[in-house]
Design an enzyme around this catalytic site. Structure first.
Site, PDB file in Angstrom:
ATOM      1  CB  CYS A  64      -0.943  -0.003   1.196  1.00  0.00           C
ATOM      2  SG  CYS A  64      -1.995  -1.458   1.188  1.00  0.00           S
ATOM      3  CG  HIS A  99      -6.453   1.325   0.384  1.00  0.00           C
ATOM      4  ND1 HIS A  99      -5.379   1.972  -0.198  1.00  0.00           N
ATOM      5  CD2 HIS A  99      -5.920   0.300   1.122  1.00  0.00           C
ATOM      6  CE1 HIS A  99      -4.268   1.362   0.154  1.00  0.00           C
ATOM      7  NE2 HIS A  99      -4.568   0.353   0.949  1.00  0.00           N
ATOM      8  CB  CYS A 128       0.269   1.440   7.588  1.00  0.00           C
ATOM      9  SG  CYS A 128      -1.489   1.366   7.185  1.00  0.00           S
TER      10      CYS A 128
END
Ligand SMILES: CC(=O)SCCNC(=O)CCNC(=O)[C@H](O)C(C)(C)COP(=O)(O)OP(=O)(O)OC[C@H]1O[C@@H](n2cnc3c(N)ncnc32)[C@H](O)[C@@H]1OP(=O)(O)O
Length: 437
Positions: free
Chosen positions: A92, A394, A424
């Site tokens: 990510c 996301h 994160c």
């Protein structure tokens, strides 16, 4: 090459609206979406036919056909196809990691302008044939005769046909990211109410941001989708409070607590792509493009979320930013309070709140981070002021460029100031950066 680092300007960004998985972009590939994000950026900043020094982007979930994803997207875009491009993958953190790579090349004078970004789709997730079938098929393709081929195909058993799909689980623990985040939330005392309040705020802030026109030059409609379709302006703590927990049920049972993480306070599976244009000040000036803000510094950390050491329990999977940020602060002579905006990627509401709780905790900061005292609390009115991943969604590798572009615009609108970005990532990593104007 320059002898001292050059300032790295963030000229602006573009993304397609993010869409819930298996919905509006079900037929779009990573390449379709990344090309659209780049083309939108090119159209906004007059990059048609221009050569970029570097285009770095990536996807967390890639098909075999995506082996040269960024380069293929560039060739399919309106950029000069002599722009070199390559893929990056840091889970990510990918979108911000690509920006850091482009920024470093600009800072040392190797290139003058480049594009960073990312794309992901869980609708078009790469299903692979399983090991048995793959081995048979590889032999079939190199078999010398039809008879040999047929004999090999005869080895295929029904179980050989079961596909392998990407797992949303950490390979070494078998736990999903949500389950890991639930353990961290319990350890740091993050409540369900606080998570639902953060999730509601994300939806309200993003909706207000679209209404105010803030997103107008950050988002370009794609396939008839005008805005992020996960956004629910009517989200309320009351409605969110009624949702059933989806992560951490086993952990809660084992500890005699209540599971707190729901579909409403977790990011949804999402499809989308984003891109951001970075340049030297001279290039921006030559091309008559105003500078929104500057990417000043960055720090990436990783944590041991498996073993634990020195008698301590393992670190939380998504807690690497808690380590990266103090290093960034120290190097830049700053405190956690010296920022006008905080952009903390909302993988889960619990993970943002756990990060803030960790920085407020004397014990966490001294014992885990090796600091003299707690970093302290932040002014929560400066956090994710235009919403973040809980509302926007996301698409893993696309989140970093979304956040970087929006942060630069925030600072441009403010006139001057400083923002902290914290993302994160799976595998216990965290990518963080400072943006200033
Ligand atoms: C480093 C990182 O970033 S780690 C993060 C990586 N990302 C992930 O791990 C993705 C995690 N997310 C997921 O796996 C999935 O989205 C899940 C499991 C959380 C939820 O999946 P689903 O069950 O398909 O969610 P779905 O959208 O159907 O929502 C479930 C319910 O919550 C409701 N809901 C969701 N959001 C809201 C909201 N804001 N307000 C009110 N209700 C809501 C839905 O309407 C739905 O209700 P229904 O069952 O009555 O229809």
């Amino acid at each position: 090459m320059t002898t001292s680092p050059r300032k790295v300007a963030i000229v602006g960004g573009n993304r397609i609206p993010f869409a819930r998985s298996n919905g509006k972009y079900a037929d779009a590939s990573n390449q379709d979406m990344l090309t659209a994000a780049i083309d939108g950026l090119a159209s906004r900043y007059n990059l048609q036919g221009k050569r970029m020094g570097m285009v770095a982007a990536g996807a967390v979930l890639k098909h075999a056909r995506d082996f040269n994803l960024t380069r293929e997207s560039v060739v399919g875009s309106v950029l000069d196809s002599s722009s070199p491009a390559y893929d990056v993958q840091q889970a990510c953190g990918t979108g911000l990691a690509t920006a850091i790579q482009v920024a470093d090349a600009i800072a040392v004078g190797r290139i003058d302008a480049g594009i960073a970004g990312g794309t992901d789709t869980t609708s078009d997730a790469p299903l692979a044939v399983n090991d048995d079938l793959r081995k048979i098929l590889i032999k079939v393709t190199s078999a010398k005769s039809t008879v040999d081929r047929l004999r090999l195909l005869g080895d295929i058993r029904p179980q050989s046909l079961v596909p392998e799909q990407p797992q949303n689980a950490e390979p070494r623990t078998g736990l999903s990211m949500g389950e890991h985040a639930a353990i961290t939330a319990r350890e740091l005392g993050v409540t369900r109410e606080a998570q639902d309040a953060l999730a509601a705020a994300s939806h309200h802030n993003l909706a207000a941001s679209y209404e105010s026109g803030f997103q107008d030059d950050l988002v370009t409609p794609f396939l008839g989708v005008p805005r992020d379709d996960n956004m629910r302006p009517d989200s309320s703590e009351e409605k969110l409070g009624k949702l059933k927990p989806v992560f951490g049920k086993r952990d809660a049972e084992a500890h005699g607590t209540e599971a707190t993480m729901t579909a409403g306070n977790s990011t949804p599976l999402t499809d989308g792509a984003s891109a951001v244009l970075l340049a030297s000040e001279a290039w921006a000036e030559e091309n008559k493009l105003p500078v929104r803000a500057y990417l000043v510094d960055s720090e990436t950390a990783a944590v041991d979320f498996i073993h634990g050491h020195d008698g301590r329990t393992p670190d939380g999977l998504l807690m690497a930013p808690t380590y990266a940020v103090p290093r960034l602060l120290e190097r830049n002579g700053l405190t956690l309070q010296d920022f006008d905006y905080y952009e903390i990627h909302e993988a889960f509401a619990s993970q943002v709140l756990a990060t803030l709780a960790a920085w407020e905790s004397e014990e966490y900061c001294t014992e885990r981070l090796g600091l003299d005292s707690a970093l302290g609390s932040i002014d929560r009115s400066k956090l994710n002021v235009h919403g973040s991943s809980l509302a926007a969604g996301h698409p893993f590798a696309a989140t970093g460029a979304r956040i970087l572009a929006a942060t630069a615009k925030l600072l441009e609108e403010k006139g001057s100031g400083r923002a902290l970005i914290s993302i994160c990532a799976a595998g216990g990593q965290g990518v963080t950066a400072i943006v200033e104007r």
